[in-house]
Design a protein around this motif. Structure first.
Motif, PDB file in Angstrom:
ATOM      1  N   UNK A   1      35.621  79.625  36.435  1.00  0.00           N
ATOM      2  CA  UNK A   1      34.577  78.886  37.132  1.00  0.00           C
ATOM      3  C   UNK A   1      34.567  77.437  36.665  1.00  0.00           C
ATOM      4  N   UNK A   2      34.714  76.533  37.615  1.00  0.00           N
ATOM      5  CA  UNK A   2      34.686  75.105  37.307  1.00  0.00           C
ATOM      6  C   UNK A   2      34.213  74.361  38.547  1.00  0.00           C
ATOM      7  N   UNK A   3      33.336  73.403  38.358  1.00  0.00           N
ATOM      8  CA  UNK A   3      32.779  72.642  39.477  1.00  0.00           C
ATOM      9  C   UNK A   3      32.814  71.163  39.143  1.00  0.00           C
ATOM     10  N   UNK A   4      33.355  70.379  40.069  1.00  0.00           N
ATOM     11  CA  UNK A   4      33.362  68.923  39.945  1.00  0.00           C
ATOM     12  C   UNK A   4      32.314  68.369  40.911  1.00  0.00           C
ATOM     13  N   UNK A   5      31.464  67.472  40.416  1.00  0.00           N
ATOM     14  CA  UNK A   5      30.400  66.882  41.231  1.00  0.00           C
ATOM     15  C   UNK A   5      30.545  65.364  41.185  1.00  0.00           C
ATOM     16  N   UNK A   6      30.530  64.732  42.361  1.00  0.00           N
ATOM     17  CA  UNK A   6      30.563  63.270  42.450  1.00  0.00           C
ATOM     18  C   UNK A   6      29.432  62.837  43.367  1.00  0.00           C
TER      19      UNK A   6
ATOM     20  N   UNK B   1      36.943  73.731  41.233  1.00  0.00           N
ATOM     21  CA  UNK B   1      38.222  73.604  40.530  1.00  0.00           C
ATOM     22  C   UNK B   1      38.618  74.875  39.800  1.00  0.00           C
ATOM     23  N   UNK B   2      37.855  75.939  39.982  1.00  0.00           N
ATOM     24  CA  UNK B   2      38.136  77.188  39.274  1.00  0.00           C
ATOM     25  C   UNK B   2      39.011  78.132  40.076  1.00  0.00           C
TER      26      UNK B   2
ATOM     27  N   UNK C   1      37.665  78.745  45.900  1.00  0.00           N
ATOM     28  CA  UNK C   1      38.536  77.986  44.982  1.00  0.00           C
ATOM     29  C   UNK C   1      39.329  76.915  45.737  1.00  0.00           C
ATOM     30  N   UNK C   2      39.299  75.696  45.225  1.00  0.00           N
ATOM     31  CA  UNK C   2      39.998  74.576  45.842  1.00  0.00           C
ATOM     32  C   UNK C   2      39.241  73.913  46.979  1.00  0.00           C
ATOM     33  N   UNK C   3      38.136  74.491  47.404  1.00  0.00           N
ATOM     34  CA  UNK C   3      37.374  73.950  48.526  1.00  0.00           C
ATOM     35  C   UNK C   3      36.512  72.768  48.088  1.00  0.00           C
ATOM     36  N   UNK C   4      36.427  71.771  48.966  1.00  0.00           N
ATOM     37  CA  UNK C   4      35.581  70.598  48.739  1.00  0.00           C
ATOM     38  C   UNK C   4      34.524  70.551  49.831  1.00  0.00           C
TER      39      UNK C   4
ATOM     40  N   UNK D   1      25.358  71.332  36.459  1.00  0.00           N
ATOM     41  CA  UNK D   1      25.891  69.974  36.343  1.00  0.00           C
ATOM     42  C   UNK D   1      24.806  68.996  36.766  1.00  0.00           C
ATOM     43  N   UNK D   2      24.498  68.037  35.877  1.00  0.00           N
ATOM     44  CA  UNK D   2      23.578  66.940  36.183  1.00  0.00           C
ATOM     45  C   UNK D   2      24.400  65.665  36.309  1.00  0.00           C
TER      46      UNK D   2
END
Length: 128
Positions: A34-39, A58-59, A85-88, A112-113
């Protein structure tokens, strides 16, 4: 003597290209379940403010029951079912959000903050 220099140059080129390809393959392979990127982006222009929140899984496994809360305001919450997974996913913040912070929480325990960032304005560029 020139043939040996050419051979050495060819070998060095192959090594460099192989290294670059392997590096790019390794950084694109997810290592965590499990991994999440937030922008979070806020781009003020003369008449309006363009804003968006980009979520990328990103997981290796899907993320479920995602809550997106803007500016710690419980009235400004978005619910998402799943991010594969891999979805944006690109979200537009709701009207009334101050666009200071965004908090993303998943059922898998990821929290994630992020503060909204503004791009650097360059002279002569559109929107500057």
């Amino acid at each position: 003597m020139k043939i040996k220099k050419l051979e050495l140059l060819l070998i060095c080129s192959v090594v460099v290209v192989t290294t670059v390809v392997l590096y790019n393959v390794l950084i694109s392979v997810p290592f965590k379940d499990y991994s999440l990127e937030v922008d979070a982006l806020r781009d003020p222009e003369s008449l309006l403010v363009n804003s968006r929140v980009v979520l990328k899984n990103n997981g290796k496994l899907p993320l479920n029951d995602i809550l997106v809360m803007y500016d710690n305001n419980r009235e400004l919450i978005e619910n998402l079912q799943t991010i594969k997974p891999g979805q944006t996913i690109i979200l537009s913040p709701p009207q009334g959000a101050n666009l200071n912070t965004v908090k993303v929480v998943t059922a898998e325990g990821i929290s994630v903050d992020k503060q909204f960032r503004s791009p650097i304005k360059m002279p002569g560029m559109i929107g500057s």
